[in-house]
Design an enzyme around this catalytic site. Structure first.
Site, PDB file in Angstrom:
ATOM      1  N   HIS A  85      42.381  33.086  41.649  1.00 33.30           N
ATOM      2  CA  HIS A  85      42.477  31.717  42.128  1.00 33.30           C
ATOM      3  C   HIS A  85      41.062  31.153  42.214  1.00 33.30           C
ATOM      4  O   HIS A  85      40.089  31.819  41.811  1.00 33.30           O
ATOM      5  CB  HIS A  85      43.195  31.649  43.477  1.00 33.30           C
ATOM      6  CG  HIS A  85      42.649  32.587  44.530  1.00 33.30           C
ATOM      7  ND1 HIS A  85      41.393  32.454  45.069  1.00 33.30           N
ATOM      8  CD2 HIS A  85      43.195  33.691  45.113  1.00 33.30           C
ATOM      9  CE1 HIS A  85      41.172  33.401  45.963  1.00 33.30           C
ATOM     10  NE2 HIS A  85      42.251  34.180  45.994  1.00 33.30           N
ATOM     11  N   GLU A  86      40.937  29.964  42.731  1.00 31.01           N
ATOM     12  CA  GLU A  86      39.654  29.284  42.736  1.00 31.01           C
ATOM     13  C   GLU A  86      38.596  30.054  43.531  1.00 31.01           C
ATOM     14  O   GLU A  86      37.404  29.985  43.225  1.00 31.01           O
ATOM     15  CB  GLU A  86      39.800  27.873  43.301  1.00 31.01           C
ATOM     16  CG  GLU A  86      38.528  27.033  43.269  1.00 31.01           C
ATOM     17  CD  GLU A  86      37.911  26.928  41.874  1.00 31.01           C
ATOM     18  OE1 GLU A  86      36.664  27.013  41.779  1.00 31.01           O
ATOM     19  OE2 GLU A  86      38.658  26.787  40.885  1.00 31.01           O
ATOM     20  N   HIS A  88      38.188  33.313  43.546  1.00 29.91           N
ATOM     21  CA  HIS A  88      37.612  34.266  42.606  1.00 29.91           C
ATOM     22  C   HIS A  88      36.664  33.579  41.627  1.00 29.91           C
ATOM     23  O   HIS A  88      35.591  34.098  41.306  1.00 29.91           O
ATOM     24  CB  HIS A  88      38.720  34.969  41.815  1.00 29.91           C
ATOM     25  CG  HIS A  88      39.636  35.802  42.651  1.00 29.91           C
ATOM     26  ND1 HIS A  88      40.968  35.500  42.814  1.00 29.91           N
ATOM     27  CD2 HIS A  88      39.419  36.936  43.366  1.00 29.91           C
ATOM     28  CE1 HIS A  88      41.532  36.409  43.587  1.00 29.91           C
ATOM     29  NE2 HIS A  88      40.628  37.284  43.940  1.00 29.91           N
ATOM     30  N   SER A 255      44.033  32.806  49.024  1.00 29.60           N
ATOM     31  CA  SER A 255      44.373  34.216  48.912  1.00 29.60           C
ATOM     32  C   SER A 255      45.418  34.390  47.825  1.00 29.60           C
ATOM     33  O   SER A 255      46.271  33.511  47.632  1.00 29.60           O
ATOM     34  CB  SER A 255      44.928  34.745  50.240  1.00 29.60           C
ATOM     35  OG  SER A 255      45.490  36.037  50.088  1.00 29.60           O
TER      36      SER A 255
END
Length: 385
Positions: A85-86, A88, A255
């Site tokens: 996701h953003e 990461h 998350s």
């Protein structure tokens, strides 16, 4: 089809050249035409050619790493369990800003899941993950001086645990690294094997990839403390970089597990970040004792819980508070009073319980709202003079 290509470094490739050997796919062709290039990748986005290579085994990745070392390139490592996701991607961007090469690892590590935890249902989105990394690498190609996502390491469990099958029992059988008492506090108290698994797999990944720097998100604050301790105690030549937590506009920490929430639990799930913000306000107002700082957080959680309990089952989203903590920033041990010269860490965990009486056409998230979702969050209380 993803344009990120599986790759093993050819033996014939000269590591003395000024750049890596790369496999490129010819643009605008239906065939996977491949050729080796020893010219540096062009930074102009319109000339972009994907560089990312996928490694499944250790030795080819080590050859790749040796080539980087010989060419005076630096490696930033971003360990993940996939379901990107953003948050990461923010880690990857930070790594690319400080290194010529970024290695992203995608591996769902079984030893950090307890015997009754959600290993089997943990989201696995391999193709989507690769597309996200490819898109980000294209973005980085147009940024002057930025590094590139040059490798993804996605090993099998047999590769990561070559001698014995991974073991999540206590005391367990196998080769493990434990950080005591740090790994037994807070998250470690609720999940007894979690930090044993984290420390063990990170040591393996650090040994395999040999990065100059590793990048972790602030959201998993106790994990960041464990990793710093690991690097310090075992004299690893690695810089640990902590990147601020990525959040939704309403404050919910990003998350991979958020995909399980659905609309009803998602709305209530911000209770944790709201509670921690109330405690932070007390610290900023000059409060230093545990009771003065934490009572508004506990009260907010209690009030929200009671409000949900009074609703009819088809409307409510019930949750349990695991802990709300005020801890030392290095030991994660609970504090009775904050030393303003050291600051502290506020953290907490709640478990969103399965949805009761789902409504027709209701957004229930992955798993139909029946998978419990553990949410964690934290706020660093900075030292004040």
């Amino acid at each position: 089809m993803s344009s990120i290509r599986h790759f093993r470094v050819p033996k014939a490739c000269s590591y003395a050249t000024a750049s890596f050997c790369r496999i490129h796919q010819a643009p605008n062709t239906g065939n996977a035409l491949r050729f080796l290039s020893t010219t540096p990748a062009l930074r102009d986005a319109k000339h972009f050619a994907p560089e990312t290579k996928i490694f499944r085994d250790v030795e080819p990745l080590r050859e790749f790493r040796r080539a980087a070392l010989l060419n005076k390139r630096t490696v930033g490592l971003v360990p993940t369990m996939g379901a990107l996701h953003e948050g990461h991607l923010s880690l990857v961007r930070h790594a690319a800003a400080e290194n010529t090469d970024v290695i992203v690892t995608i591996y769902v590590n079984p030893t950090q899941f307890g015997l009754n935890e959600d290993l089997a249902s943990y989201p696995k989105t391999w193709e989507t993950d690769l597309r996200m990394l490819h898109t980000l690498d294209r973005e980085l190609a147009s940024v002057e001086g930025a590094g590139r996502v040059t490798a993804v390491f996605a090993p099998s469990t047999k590769t990561m645990y070559p001698t014995l099958p991974p073991d999540s029992s206590i005391p367990g059988v196998g080769s493990f690294i434990e950080m005591r008492p740090l790994g037994q506090l807070l998250e470690g108290a609720s999940r007894p094997v979690f930090f044993r698994g984290v420390a063990t797999v990170c040591m393996k990944l650090f040994n395999i990839c040999q990065p100059e720097r590793v990048y972790f998100g602030q959201k998993d604050v106790q994990q960041t403390v464990v990793i710093k301790r690991l690097v310090k105690d075992f004299h690893l030549p690695i810089g640990v970089k902590i990147v601020p937590t990525s959040r939704e506009p309403d404050g919910l920490a990003l998350s991979s597990r958020n995909v399980y929430l659905g609309a009803r639990r998602r709305t209530v799930g911000i209770v944790l970040s709201q509670a921690l913000r109330k405690a932070e306000a007390q610290y900023k107002a000059g409060k230093r004792t545990r009771g003065d700082i934490l009572w508004p957080a506990s009260d907010h959680a209690d009030q929200t819980k009671m409000a949900q309990d009074t609703l009819e089952p088809h409307k409510r989203a019930r949750f349990e508070v695991d802990y709300i903590s005020l801890a030392d920033p290095e030991t994660m041990e609970e504090l009775d009073e904050v030393d303003p010269a050291r600051g502290a860490i506020l953290s907490g965990a709640v478990k969103m319980l399965p949805v009761e009486e789902p409504n027709e056409s209701e957004d229930l998230g992955v798993g139909g709202g029946q998978i419990p979702v553990r949410l964690i969050d934290n706020i660093v209380l900075d030292p004040v003079s």
